[in-house]
Design an enzyme around this catalytic site. Structure first.
Site, PDB file in Angstrom:
ATOM      1  N   CYS A   1      37.416  43.069  36.707  1.00 39.23           N
ATOM      2  CA  CYS A   1      36.445  42.983  35.541  1.00 39.23           C
ATOM      3  C   CYS A   1      35.735  44.361  35.588  1.00 39.23           C
ATOM      4  O   CYS A   1      34.842  44.594  34.562  1.00 39.23           O
ATOM      5  CB  CYS A   1      35.502  42.015  35.568  1.00 39.23           C
ATOM      6  SG  CYS A   1      36.445  40.422  35.203  1.00 39.23           S
TER       7      CYS A   1
ATOM      8  N   HIS B   1      34.652  39.960  26.379  1.00 40.40           N
ATOM      9  CA  HIS B   1      35.039  40.388  27.675  1.00 40.40           C
ATOM     10  C   HIS B   1      36.529  40.783  27.712  1.00 40.40           C
ATOM     11  O   HIS B   1      37.159  40.211  28.508  1.00 40.40           O
ATOM     12  CB  HIS B   1      34.573  39.593  28.672  1.00 40.40           C
ATOM     13  CG  HIS B   1      34.669  39.922  29.970  1.00 40.40           C
ATOM     14  ND1 HIS B   1      34.816  41.387  30.407  1.00 40.40           N
ATOM     15  CD2 HIS B   1      35.096  39.251  31.349  1.00 40.40           C
ATOM     16  CE1 HIS B   1      34.834  41.413  31.602  1.00 40.40           C
ATOM     17  NE2 HIS B   1      35.003  40.136  32.124  1.00 40.40           N
TER      18      HIS B   1
END
Length: 404
Positions: free
Chosen positions: A81, A353
């Site tokens: 991430c 995201h």
């Protein structure tokens, strides 16, 4: 040698499979927007760092080729991430090291519907198998969690952060309402962001009443899977002067990346294993390198993959003492009119995201804020911004941006 962001761009973040467009289409849109914002032609770009997690090797070339076929080096970056900020860091290092005067950092993701599971590869969804988790790069992290909390049949990533939230509540008295207040704030902020995946406003009560993903986290406190892309043009001071770009330039005052240390695992706590020690170390290094502190920061874009991680990051960045983060959000210190404005974009929870794009979207938002170009979500007089991007496995990147 100093490095500056002179152009940023991003697509609207969307639910996966919303539209029939490929990752290279999104990359072309975001990269083209960043180049146009900078007033730079792709032919002036000397290297390209491209971040993504879900596509195959050399997908970075496939994306960059949509901007031009100039033969420049393209680097494919994957750091879970934290991938977007890692691509930005690579671009900055090329410039600060004197290798290049103009580098493009590009990040994208085209994902699948469903919860993100035990890693950033295609097999790690909410229904990830025991075999997959055992061989995952984050198996050690999940092992720490399982030793303390067991392992349930809920999405693994939500589970490890949910257990961090439980520990925080037990250790410090943090409440479910304080966790929900993070979600309410970020959903409220996203209403003014045309790039956000969601623009709906919810009360704390509505967030508490939403479907539970892993106690105490409800759906509206969890970042969604997303499709999207973002980009930044990073240049040297020499390039800024030569092309008269001072009015567009935002200085990368400092940037630091840290990875897991013994501290991450020694306590057996999910609070540590999800990255608070990494984030604290990265922030400390960035503050020391820049001469700035959290007291100098006006606006923050941080990695609120789950509401609890926003609270943990307040503590890691030095915004409050350990355990005081719930009170900080509840009293309004991290929204408009407070001491800092945190995630004016809506953050990961509401903006979305897409893993490879997230860190570069944070850079885009802060660049607009520091230029005074953020419209209805503008933080008045913002001069210093902080970005925090973290990935399990692990990497934490803290970037300090300052108006040139």
């Amino acid at each position: 040698m100093k490095a500056y962001v002179i152009g940023v761009g991003m697509t609207k973040f969307e639910k996966p499979e919303t539209r029939d467009r490929q990752y290279w289409d999104m990359a072309k849109e975001a990269g083209g927007a960043a180049l146009a914002d900078a007033g730079v032609r792709y032919g002036q770009v000397e290297q390209v760092a491209v971040g993504y997690c879900y596509q195959a090797s050399t997908a970075g070339q496939r994306a960059a080729y949509e901007l031009g076929l100039t033969g420049v080096p393209v680097y494919n970056v994957n750091n879970n991430c934290a991938t977007g900020a890692t691509a930005l860091m690579m671009a900055r290092q090329f410039v600060e090291g004197g290798a290049n005067d103009c580098v493009l950092a590009l990040g994208f993701e085209k994902m699948k519907r469903g919860a993100l599971g035990g890693g950033a590869d295609g097999g790690a969804r909410g229904g990830a198998t025991d075999e997959h988790l055992a061989t995952s790069p984050v198996a050690r992290h999940y092992g720490v969690m399982a030793a303390r909390h067991g392992f349930e049949r809920t999405p693994p990533t939500a589970q490890i952060f949910g257990n961090a939230a439980r520990e925080h509540m037990q250790r410090y008295g943090t409440t479910a309402r304080q966790l929900a207040a993070v979600g309410a704030k970020n959903h409220r902020h996203s209403a003014d962001n045309p790039y956000a995946q969601f623009q709906d406003v919810y009360t704390v009560e509505e967030i508490l009443a939403a479907r539970t993903i892993h106690q105490p986290l409800t759906k509206l406190q969890c970042s969604p899977t997303s499709d999207g892309a973002a980009a930044a043009v990073v240049v040297s001071e020499r390039f800024v002067r030569a092309h008269g770009l001072r009015d567009r330039a935002v200085e990368i005052a400092a940037q630091a990346m840290t990875t897991d240390t013994e501290e991450s695992f020694a306590s057996g706590s999910c609070i540590d294993v999800v990255g608070r020690p990494m984030s604290r170390a990265a922030a400390r290094q960035a503050y020391e390198a820049s001469g700035l502190g959290i007291e100098d920061v006006d606006v923050v874009e941080l990695h609120d993959c789950f509401s609890v991680n926003e609270l943990l990051t307040y503590e890691a960045l030095g915004m409050c003492a350990d355990g005081a983060s719930g009170e900080l959000v509840e009293e309004g210190a991290t929204t408009h009119g407070g001491r800092w404005v945190v995630n004016p974009s809506g953050g990961l929870i509401s903006k979305g995201h897409p893993l490879g794009a997230t860190g570069l979207a944070q850079c885009a938002e802060l660049t607009w804020q520091l230029r005074g170009e953020a419209g209805a979500r503008q933080v008045p007089g913002a001069r210093v911004g902080l970005a925090h991007n973290i990935g399990l496995g692990g990497a934490a990147v803290v970037t300090l941006l300052r108006r040139a």
